[in-house]
Structure formats: C-alpha cells, structure tokens
Design an enzyme around this catalytic site. Structure first.
Site, short mmCIF file in Angstrom:
data_model
loop_
_atom_site.label_atom_id
_atom_site.label_comp_id
_atom_site.label_asym_id
_atom_site.label_seq_id
_atom_site.Cartn_x
_atom_site.Cartn_y
_atom_site.Cartn_z
N CYS A 2 0.84 -1.19 0.00
CA CYS A 2 0.00 0.00 0.00
C CYS A 2 0.88 1.25 0.00
CB CYS A 2 -0.94 0.09 1.19
SG CYS A 2 -1.97 -1.34 1.41
N ARG A 27 3.18 -0.08 -5.20
CA ARG A 27 3.04 -0.67 -3.87
C ARG A 27 1.72 -1.42 -3.70
NH1 ARG A 27 6.74 1.77 -0.46
NH2 ARG A 27 5.56 1.12 1.35
N TRP A 74 -3.02 -2.63 -1.54
CA TRP A 74 -2.77 -4.04 -1.83
C TRP A 74 -3.46 -4.78 -0.70
CZ3 TRP A 74 -0.35 -8.35 0.39
CH2 TRP A 74 -0.12 -9.43 -0.48
N ASN A 100 -0.63 2.06 5.89
CA ASN A 100 0.18 1.05 5.19
C ASN A 100 0.77 0.14 6.26
OD1 ASN A 100 3.54 1.22 3.83
ND2 ASN A 100 2.07 -0.42 3.69
N GLY A 101 0.49 -1.15 6.19
CA GLY A 101 1.02 -2.08 7.18
C GLY A 101 -0.04 -3.07 7.61
N GLU A 479 15.14 -17.56 -12.03
CA GLU A 479 14.67 -16.19 -12.22
C GLU A 479 13.85 -16.06 -13.51
OE1 GLU A 479 14.27 -13.67 -10.57
OE2 GLU A 479 14.16 -12.01 -11.97
N LYS A 483 10.02 -14.85 -13.74
CA LYS A 483 9.57 -13.74 -14.60
C LYS A 483 8.40 -14.17 -15.45
CE LYS A 483 11.06 -11.26 -13.05
NZ LYS A 483 11.88 -10.62 -12.03
N GLU A 486 5.17 -14.70 -13.29
CA GLU A 486 4.56 -13.52 -12.67
C GLU A 486 3.94 -12.55 -13.67
OE1 GLU A 486 8.70 -11.25 -11.44
OE2 GLU A 486 6.92 -10.72 -10.34
N HIS A 502 15.67 -36.90 -11.75
CA HIS A 502 15.25 -37.33 -10.40
C HIS A 502 13.75 -37.12 -10.18
CE1 HIS A 502 19.31 -38.23 -9.21
NE2 HIS A 502 19.70 -37.07 -9.69
N LYS A 601 4.96 -4.12 -5.70
CA LYS A 601 6.41 -4.01 -5.85
C LYS A 601 7.15 -4.11 -4.53
CE LYS A 601 10.02 -2.96 -8.37
NZ LYS A 601 10.50 -4.05 -9.22
#
Ligand code: F6R
Length: 606
Positions: A2, A27, A74, A100-101, A479, A483, A486, A502, A601
C-alpha cells in the site's frame, strides 16, 4: 504494501495526491481513495481498481481542496471492495485515516470497540485504529489520544490522520512501515516513498521508526511514541537521472530491461580502478576481517541474485556461503558466531521478511545490505550498505535491479578477496576488465530484441514451461521461470539440469517447451546431456548458449546466443534473454505487464 500520500498547502491537494498515488501504485493497485474535509465533515472518494479510475471520479466532482490524504491498496485484510478501500473513518465521520502495514491485534481491538458500540463498515484491520482514536478522544486531548492509540497497536503501520474539526491538522506516524515528510514554501507533504513527492521538494525528512509528525497550522514537530519531542534533520532529495516515464517504451518493464547496461555502468563506476587494480565499494574494510562464514538473506528475485553471489564469495574469497529465503530464516535455530557476516539483498529495502530476518541477528552479527533505496528501512538497520544505482524500478517484475545486484555482489566478493589476498591481484584485474565489458555485451543482446520477440510469439500459447540451468546459471533459470509466471500467468518451474532425471522428467511430453540456460561454462557439457535427455522425450528446446556452440544449436528448436564471456559473468547476459522472452510472451497474451494481478512491488507484509 500500500502507498499513502498526504498534502496541506496552497496548491490543489487532490491533484497532488493523485499524482503521488500514481507514483506509488507499484506498492499496490487493488483500489484507491482520498479523504478531505468538506463542510466540517470527512468526505471520501474511493474506487475499486487503479488510481486512474479514482482520478476520473474526482475530476467529475470538480472539488478543489487544499488538504487531503490518499491511499493505493494491496489488499491484506478484506477483499478489494469499495467498502474496504481506504481512507476509513470513525462512527461520526470526523476523523479519516490511511494506513500502510498490518495491525496484528486488530481482532481483539475490534471486539473491544464493538462492545463499546462502535460501528464498523469494512473488514479491514485499519478501521480499528480510527475507532480506537475516536474512543480515546472521548477522554483525552488529541495528542494524548494519539499516543494511547498507537501504543496498543501491534504490527506495522505508517498512518496519516485528518480531522473534520481541525482542518489545518494532519498527523503522520511511522512504525515498521516507511513514511517521509517534506516541506517547501509552506506546502507540506507526506508519502510512503520519496517518488510520491520528489517532483515538489528538494529536501525531506526520512522518518525514523516510531516517529510522530504533528503538523498544525503550518507548524510541525516530531515526537517519539512516549510523546517526547525529537530532532530529525532533512536530507537532500536525489533527483534520479532515470525518469519515471516510459520514454516511448510500451511498458516500464521493457524500458527497465533496456536500461540495464546503463544501470550496471552507474552501479559499478567509481567503485573500482583497473589501473590501480583496486576496488572500493564504500564499506569499512574492517567488516571483511576474520569472516568465517557468509549468510545471504533475501526474497524472490533478490534471492536469485543471492544464489549467484554465493558462487562469487566461495570462489573469490574461499568463504563458505549460504543463501536463505528471509521468510524462512526467521524460524531457524542457528548457532552463528560473530565471525559470520550477513548480507541482506533487497531492491526496495522495505521487504518485511528480510527486515524481520535481519532484526533477528542485528547487534550479534554484522550486516551489509545491498538495496536500491538509500533511506530504506533495511539500509538504515544494517551496519553498512551498498546501493545499486538503477534509478526507480517501476515495473513490478524486477529486472534492472537484479542484474545490478549481481554486479555489486561480484565487486563485493572481489573486494573481500582483495583484503584477504585469497586471489592474486592480476586475477582481480582480469575479472574487472571482464565486468567492464558487460554493458556493451548486454547492448548487443538488446539490439536483437526483435528476433527474441519472434520466437516468443511461437510459444505464447503453451500452457506450461520448464526451465533448466546448472551451476551459476541455475539461478538464472529460476529467475527466468519466475519472470514468466509472474507477468504472463503461465505455469512454469525451474530445475537444476541434473535434477530432471530425479523426477521432473516425467512431465516431459511431445512439445513440452524447455528453456535451457547453457552457456559455455564448466557445466556446459553436463547440461547438454540433460537437454539431450529431454529432447529424446519430446521436449522443444529453447536454448541460451554461447555463439559458435554448434552442438547446442543442433539440439535446439530455437537458440539465443551470447558472446563469449567469463563464466562467472554469464548470468548478466543470459538473464536478458529470459527477461525479454517472458516480456514478449506476456505482451502477446495481452496481460497487464507492469502491474500483474495480485502483486505489489514493495512487499511490506510478512
Ligand atoms: C519479482 C520480484 C519479487 C521481489 C521480492 C523481493 O520480479 O520483484 O520477487 O524480488 O518481492 O523484493 P525486494 O528485492 O524489494 O526485497
């Protein structure tokens, strides 16, 4: 997560708030809202969805005010509905709050407040704060009520309050979530991140943890949570050379992929001299003395950078190094002596999991952090920090910060080697020469982006992908796979090439796409065998290898090539292909590349 913004001053507050929220959308972008005082009442405008929708609604009202607070969300507690959108207000609509939190004890507080007949209109944890303040105000003056309120809250919070009865009052509070306050010519600003207000101010107060800003009638003071006044000094706001604009690119992500050569140059320059064969990353060298072990802490993409860094520390300085996901590190019972050095990697410098992990060992072990934000919580809580100089990364998917982190880890490991003389000076110089060439080699790849686009378009309808890599390019496979999932929402999984047999090889069928990161390094022969095994079972091979590797070419349905490069630096080149491949697949699928669903983010909740 947020983002919050507040403004009081001579200008149009809602324009400034909207502009700020646009910059803070990274955010969270589930919903957005503003609150201001109109006719002695709190008025709220809130919309489910992105800030642009809120902007439209505000424009339709034609309201002009000089003080307001805003929020981009968020969702954590309560789904992203209009009712759960901030700002929230008390029963009488006299106080508004943005937060925010996370308030960990909100259920107990809510129960207590309901018993006192408070009416709740959302499912959020935030709403308890404003009702608690309302309750306190029945018995105490404002400042005492604020102290009583915040001192019973458990968790993390950056808060802004406005009051219908005191239109010139705005209170900002920070605990475990970032908050910045700034003033210029009788205009006053609050923001979760400097990018929300940097175009208006030259200096800002980057608030310490547990700080209250009491701003009333253009006068402001700072207090701690016991109510004692404290001094904080403003710092100069660095205007970034990387602008927060798309500069003609279709998405921030694409722009940021293309900014990587420049970001690496900016990050490494002034930190080494090939002529003198010296490295200086700006960290007190006493931190490099008597290190017996290194532990790297990080999450997501930064964790993948850490996995690459592990090889640098082990190979260049002979120090046993482990990499832990910060979110899991907290639960471990470790007996580390003082001789273990911790390295925290975080683009935002605000990731709650990493912050919690470093707080666990703070004071006992030395911590060096690598972040992209100088005044972030993680830099402030570390014994030393080294910044990547990437400029703001707006796209939720990290790209330029990843490669810049790798380049810094490379330099940091070499500077430890320089101190301990684990490798010879000539070797260090040759590594630095190789590093200096990287931006140009990156540019060569970026110039071929059209050919990557063509290949990505061949595969964009596939339902799932496998990625493999070995040794230092295994983290690149991890990575690349992250990418892809997401930003395109395609399921993918990455494995160390040797692990296919395996178990995961059973997933391979006719036409299964397999991205193999296989440059010419010490693992190349082995990964070629793994590719062969997958191909025999029907996999379609999309490989990333070194120019002239005809054997790999003959095994590949499509091949991307990098120039010959020192094997330790190859991840900086192979990564670019994985980023562009994911980008073009997502582009073809028509999804929201810069702001993928459910993500934010800066992950400031655990
Ligand atoms: C993926 C991504 C995330 C972050 C992770 C850690 O593209 O960006 O996985 O890497 O949330 O964030 P920082 O580096 O800010 O600690």
């Amino acid at each position: 997560m947020c983002g919050i913004v507040g403004y009081i001053g001579k200008e149009s507050a809602l324009d400034i708030i909207i502009e700020g929220l646009k910059h803070l959308e990274y955010r969270g972008y589930d919903s957005a809202g503003v609150a201001f005082v109109e006719k002695k009442k709190i008025k709220k405008i809130r919309e489910k969805g992105k800030v642009d929708l809120l902007k439209k609604s505000i424009e339709e009202t034609k309201i002009k005010v000089h003080s307001a607070i805003g929020h981009t969300r968020w969702a954590t507690h309560g789904s992203p509905t209009k009712e759960n959108t901030h700002p929230h207000s008390d029963c009488k609509n006299k106080i508004a709050i943005v937060h925010n939190g996370i308030i960990e004890n909100y259920l107990d507080l809510k129960r207590m407040l309901k018993a006192k007949k408070h009416k709740f209109s959302s499912e959020t944890d935030t709403e308890v704060i404003v009702h608690l303040l309302e309750e306190n105000l029945k018995h105490y003056p404002i400042f005492d009520s604020i102290l009583n309120t915040i001192n019973v809250l458990k968790g993390s919070f950056a808060l802004l309050f406005i009051f219908a009865d005191y239109p010139n009052l705005m209170i900002g509070i920070r605990k475990n979530s970032p908050l910045i306050f700034a003033e210029k010519e009788n205009n006053f600003y609050f923001s979760s991140d400097i990018v929300g207000i940097s175009s208006y101010v030259d200096k800002a107060y980057f608030l310490d943890d547990e700080t209250i800003v009491f701003l009333n009638n253009s006068k402001y003071s700072f207090f701690d949570f016991k109510g004692a006044e404290k001094k904080i000094f403003p710092k100069k706001v660095e205007k970034s050379s990387f602008f927060i604009e798309k500069k003609g690119y279709k998405h921030f992500m694409l722009k940021e992929i293309f900014e990587q050569p420049e970001a690496i140059r900016e990050t490494i320059q002034d930190r080494y001299s090939i002529e003198r064969g010296e490295i200086d990353v700006g960290v007190d060298e006493s931190l490099f003395e008597n290190i017996e072990k290194i532990r790297i802490l990080s999450c997501g993409t930064s964790y993948h950078a850490g996995l690459i860094g592990q090889f640098y520390f082990e190979n260049f300085s002979g120090i046993e190094t482990s990499v832990s996901l910060s979110s899991e590190f907290y639960y471990r019972d470790l007996e580390d002596t003082e001789s273990t050095l911790f390295i925290a990697i975080s683009q935002s410098g605000e990731t709650a999991d990493t912050l919690k992990a470093i707080r666990k060992i703070k004071g006992k072990n030395k911590i060096i952090s690598i972040t992209n934000v100088s005044e972030s919580s993680i830099t402030r809580e570390s014994d030393a920090f080294i910044l990547t100089h990437c400029g703001p990364e707006i796209s939720v998917a990290a790209t330029k910060t990843f490669t810049s982190q790798i380049s810094l880890l490379f330099l940091l490991a070499l500077s430890i080697a320089q101190k301990t003389e684990y490798i010879k000076k000539e070797k260090i110089i040759s590594f630095l020469e190789e590093l200096r060439k990287i931006p140009i080699q990156m540019e060569e790849i970026l110039n071929k982006s059209e050919s990557i686009e063509k290949i990505a378009y061949k595969y964009y309808q596939k339902e799932s992908f496998l990625y493999i890599g070995r040794w230092i390019n295994y983290p690149v496979a991890l990575e690349g796979s992250l990418k892809l999932k997401e930003i395109s929402y395609i399921f993918s999984e990455a494995y160390a090439g040797g692990q296919l047999k395996h178990g995961p090889i059973s997933l391979i069928d006719e036409g299964t796409p397999l991205v193999a990161v296989a440059p010419d390094d010490r693992a190349r022969n082995n990964i070629l065998s793994n590719i062969e095994e997958a191909k025999t079972r029907g996999a379609e091979i999309i490989s990333i290898g070194t120019k002239g590797d005809n054997e790999l070419l003959s095994l590949s349905d499509a091949m991307f090539v990098i120039s010959p490069v020192n094997e330790f630096l190859s991840p900086l080149l192979t990564t670019i292909y994985t980023q562009l491949f994911a980008y073009f697949i997502a582009l073809r699928r028509g999804v929201d590349i810069d702001q993928p669903r459910n993500l934010a983010k800066s992950v400031t909740v655990e």
